[in-house]
Design a protein around this motif. Structure first.
Motif, PDB file in Angstrom:
ATOM      1  N   ALA A   1      19.617  15.346  14.658  1.00 13.07           N
ATOM      2  CA  ALA A   1      18.781  15.455  12.793  1.00 13.07           C
ATOM      3  C   ALA A   1      17.737  14.789  12.374  1.00 13.07           C
ATOM      4  O   ALA A   1      17.696  13.208  12.287  1.00 13.07           O
ATOM      5  CB  ALA A   1      19.402  15.944  12.276  1.00 13.07           C
ATOM      6  N   ASP A   2      16.507  14.960  12.042  1.00 12.52           N
ATOM      7  CA  ASP A   2      15.535  15.044  11.367  1.00 12.52           C
ATOM      8  C   ASP A   2      14.966  15.903   9.558  1.00 12.52           C
ATOM      9  O   ASP A   2      15.726  16.545  10.044  1.00 12.52           O
ATOM     10  CB  ASP A   2      14.054  14.720  12.388  1.00 12.52           C
ATOM     11  CG  ASP A   2      14.076  14.000  13.358  1.00 12.52           C
ATOM     12  OD1 ASP A   2      14.186  12.795  12.885  1.00 12.52           O
ATOM     13  OD2 ASP A   2      14.139  14.129  14.649  1.00 12.52           O
TER      14      ASP A   2
ATOM     15  N   GLU B   1      19.421  24.630  19.104  1.00 17.56           N
ATOM     16  CA  GLU B   1      18.872  23.387  17.432  1.00 17.56           C
ATOM     17  C   GLU B   1      18.340  25.105  16.728  1.00 17.56           C
ATOM     18  O   GLU B   1      18.916  25.989  16.815  1.00 17.56           O
ATOM     19  CB  GLU B   1      17.385  23.293  18.234  1.00 17.56           C
ATOM     20  CG  GLU B   1      16.382  24.879  18.344  1.00 17.56           C
ATOM     21  CD  GLU B   1      15.140  24.317  19.277  1.00 17.56           C
ATOM     22  OE1 GLU B   1      14.522  24.059  18.560  1.00 17.56           O
ATOM     23  OE2 GLU B   1      14.968  23.701  20.653  1.00 17.56           O
ATOM     24  N   PHE B   2      18.165  23.670  16.011  1.00 18.87           N
ATOM     25  CA  PHE B   2      18.794  25.219  14.556  1.00 18.87           C
ATOM     26  C   PHE B   2      17.299  24.069  13.713  1.00 18.87           C
ATOM     27  O   PHE B   2      17.285  22.690  13.329  1.00 18.87           O
ATOM     28  CB  PHE B   2      20.263  24.258  13.743  1.00 18.87           C
ATOM     29  CG  PHE B   2      19.883  24.856  12.157  1.00 18.87           C
ATOM     30  CD1 PHE B   2      20.308  25.877  11.489  1.00 18.87           C
ATOM     31  CD2 PHE B   2      20.867  23.856  11.261  1.00 18.87           C
ATOM     32  CE1 PHE B   2      20.127  26.513  10.400  1.00 18.87           C
ATOM     33  CE2 PHE B   2      20.164  24.765   9.394  1.00 18.87           C
ATOM     34  CZ  PHE B   2      20.397  25.855   9.588  1.00 18.87           C
ATOM     35  N   HIS B   3      16.924  24.667  12.741  1.00 20.23           N
ATOM     36  CA  HIS B   3      15.795  24.318  11.287  1.00 20.23           C
ATOM     37  C   HIS B   3      16.246  25.438  10.075  1.00 20.23           C
ATOM     38  O   HIS B   3      16.570  26.303   9.949  1.00 20.23           O
ATOM     39  CB  HIS B   3      14.823  24.979  12.324  1.00 20.23           C
ATOM     40  CG  HIS B   3      14.126  24.161  13.712  1.00 20.23           C
ATOM     41  ND1 HIS B   3      14.101  23.299  13.630  1.00 20.23           N
ATOM     42  CD2 HIS B   3      13.658  25.054  14.825  1.00 20.23           C
ATOM     43  CE1 HIS B   3      13.776  22.908  15.029  1.00 20.23           C
ATOM     44  NE2 HIS B   3      13.669  24.201  15.363  1.00 20.23           N
ATOM     45  N   ALA B   4      15.831  24.024   8.633  1.00 17.49           N
ATOM     46  CA  ALA B   4      16.338  24.818   7.678  1.00 17.49           C
ATOM     47  C   ALA B   4      14.619  24.224   7.520  1.00 17.49           C
ATOM     48  O   ALA B   4      14.042  23.863   7.516  1.00 17.49           O
ATOM     49  CB  ALA B   4      16.993  24.781   6.856  1.00 17.49           C
ATOM     50  N   ARG B   5      14.579  25.626   6.417  1.00 19.60           N
ATOM     51  CA  ARG B   5      13.382  25.096   5.477  1.00 19.60           C
ATOM     52  C   ARG B   5      13.907  25.499   4.012  1.00 19.60           C
ATOM     53  O   ARG B   5      14.063  26.596   3.688  1.00 19.60           O
ATOM     54  CB  ARG B   5      11.940  25.955   5.493  1.00 19.60           C
ATOM     55  CG  ARG B   5      11.681  26.174   7.004  1.00 19.60           C
ATOM     56  CD  ARG B   5      10.336  27.360   7.776  1.00 19.60           C
ATOM     57  NE  ARG B   5      10.499  27.533   8.699  1.00 19.60           N
ATOM     58  CZ  ARG B   5       9.814  28.221   9.330  1.00 19.60           C
ATOM     59  NH1 ARG B   5       8.885  28.970   8.763  1.00 19.60           N
ATOM     60  NH2 ARG B   5       8.664  28.453  10.590  1.00 19.60           N
TER      61      ARG B   5
ATOM     62  N   ASN C   1      13.573  20.283   4.221  1.00 19.80           N
ATOM     63  CA  ASN C   1      13.453  20.573   5.436  1.00 19.80           C
ATOM     64  C   ASN C   1      13.535  20.443   6.731  1.00 19.80           C
ATOM     65  O   ASN C   1      13.566  18.503   6.456  1.00 19.80           O
ATOM     66  CB  ASN C   1      12.039  20.945   6.501  1.00 19.80           C
ATOM     67  CG  ASN C   1      10.475  22.169   5.752  1.00 19.80           C
ATOM     68  OD1 ASN C   1      11.347  22.299   4.800  1.00 19.80           O
ATOM     69  ND2 ASN C   1       9.147  21.206   5.812  1.00 19.80           N
ATOM     70  N   LEU C   2      14.897  20.698   7.550  1.00 21.50           N
ATOM     71  CA  LEU C   2      15.576  19.860   8.326  1.00 21.50           C
ATOM     72  C   LEU C   2      15.802  20.422   9.605  1.00 21.50           C
ATOM     73  O   LEU C   2      15.617  21.560   9.773  1.00 21.50           O
ATOM     74  CB  LEU C   2      17.222  19.546   7.665  1.00 21.50           C
ATOM     75  CG  LEU C   2      18.606  19.668   8.289  1.00 21.50           C
ATOM     76  CD1 LEU C   2      17.934  18.054   8.773  1.00 21.50           C
ATOM     77  CD2 LEU C   2      19.736  19.848   8.090  1.00 21.50           C
ATOM     78  N   SER C   3      15.145  19.393  10.787  1.00 21.62           N
ATOM     79  CA  SER C   3      15.397  20.304  12.035  1.00 21.62           C
ATOM     80  C   SER C   3      16.756  19.140  12.739  1.00 21.62           C
ATOM     81  O   SER C   3      17.702  18.876  12.538  1.00 21.62           O
ATOM     82  CB  SER C   3      14.541  20.295  12.768  1.00 21.62           C
ATOM     83  OG  SER C   3      12.931  20.720  12.625  1.00 21.62           O
ATOM     84  N   MET C   4      18.043  20.067  13.583  1.00 24.54           N
ATOM     85  CA  MET C   4      18.850  19.781  14.649  1.00 24.54           C
ATOM     86  C   MET C   4      18.912  19.874  15.637  1.00 24.54           C
ATOM     87  O   MET C   4      18.584  21.430  15.901  1.00 24.54           O
ATOM     88  CB  MET C   4      20.582  20.071  13.178  1.00 24.54           C
ATOM     89  CG  MET C   4      21.021  19.307  14.313  1.00 24.54           C
ATOM     90  SD  MET C   4      22.736  19.980  13.194  1.00 24.54           S
ATOM     91  CE  MET C   4      22.330  18.402  11.735  1.00 24.54           C
TER      92      MET C   4
END
Length: 201
Positions: free
Chosen positions: A79-80, A47-51, A62-65
Motif C-alpha cells: 500500500a502507498d 487493487e483498491f484506491h481511496a481518495r 489518498n491510498l492505493s493498495m
C-alpha cells in the motif's frame, strides 16, 4: 474451476451510511479483484484506491493498495499513501478472509521524505482523535524542522502485539537548537497481559 471477477466504485460517503458506526469518510472508493482456481486451491488478486480518505480527526489522504494470495491461507499486500508529512509504503502479509486460522499480521512500513515541520499537525490530529486536548503538542511542535526517514515493523497474532522502528535524520532543529546525525530506535511489546517497551538514541 472457479473464476470470478468484479469491480466496485463508491462515490463520496461515510461509513455510517453503510451501518458501520466509525468516523470514516472518503471522497471516492474504487476497486477491482479476481478470484480463480479450484476449491482448496484458490488464488485472489486485486487493487483498491481511496481518495480523500479520512478517519476521526486525521487529515484526508489518498491510498492505493494491491493484494494477492490464497484467501484460504494468507494474502500479501503493498500500500502507498503519500501525505504532506511523509510518503508511506506498507508491505505485509495477513490471514486470508477465508482462512479458518486465527488472525495474523506481519507488516513493514517505510516513511520517506519526512518533513518534521509538518509532523506537529499530524501528531495533534492523532491526539485529538483520542479525545485529548492537543494544545500542548502543538505548542511544543511549533518551530521544529528537519527531514528524515523511518521504518516500522508490526506483528499481530494470538493476542500478542509487537512494534519496533527506527528514525534517522541528518538534522532536526527545535527551540533554536540543531541536532545532527539523529538516530532513534524503539520497541513496544504486549504479550498477554504484560507489556514492555524500550527506546535508544
Amino acid at each position: 474451476a472457479i473464476r470470478v471477477s468484479g469491480r466496485v466504485d463508491v462515490p463520496v460517503g461515510r461509513a455510517a451510511l453503510y451501518g458501520w458506526e466509525y468516523p470514516l469518510s472518503w471522497g471516492r472508493l474504487e476497486g477491482e479483484g479476481e478470484l480463480s482456481g479450484s476449491v482448496g486451491r484458490l488464488h485472489g488478486k486485486g487493487e483498491f484506491h481511496a481518495r480523500e480518505l479520512s478517519a476521526r480527526s486525521l487529515p484526508p489522504v489518498n491510498l492505493s493498495m494491491k493484494f494477492e494470495g490464497d484467501p484460504g491461507k494468507a494474502m500479501h499486500f503493498v500500500a502507498d499513501c503519500p501525505t504532506d508529512v511523509a510518503n508511506l509504503t506498507t508491505t505485509g502479509t495477513l490471514t486470508g478472509p477465508l482462512s479458518p486460522g486465527p488472525f495474523l499480521l506481519d507488516a513493514s512500513v517505510i516513511a520517506r521524505e519526512i518533513d518534521a515541520s509538518r509532523a506537529g499537525r499530524w501528531v495533534a490530529a492523532v491526539v485529538r482523535s483520542l479525545g485529548r486536548d492537543p494544545a500542548g503538542i502543538e505548542r511544543h511542535a511549533a518551530g521544529i524542522s528537519g527531514t528524515g526517514s523511518a521504518n516500522l515493523q508490526l506483528s499481530i497474532g494470538g493476542g500478542d502485539v509487537s512494534m519496533s522502528g527506527t528514525l534517522v535524520s541528518d538534522e532536526i532543529r527545535a527551540l533554536g537548537t540543531a541536532l545532527r546525525s539523529v538516530s532513534l530506535s524503539g520497541e513496544w511489546i504486549r504479550h498477554g497481559a504484560a507489556t514492555s517497551w524500550g527506546m535508544h538514541a
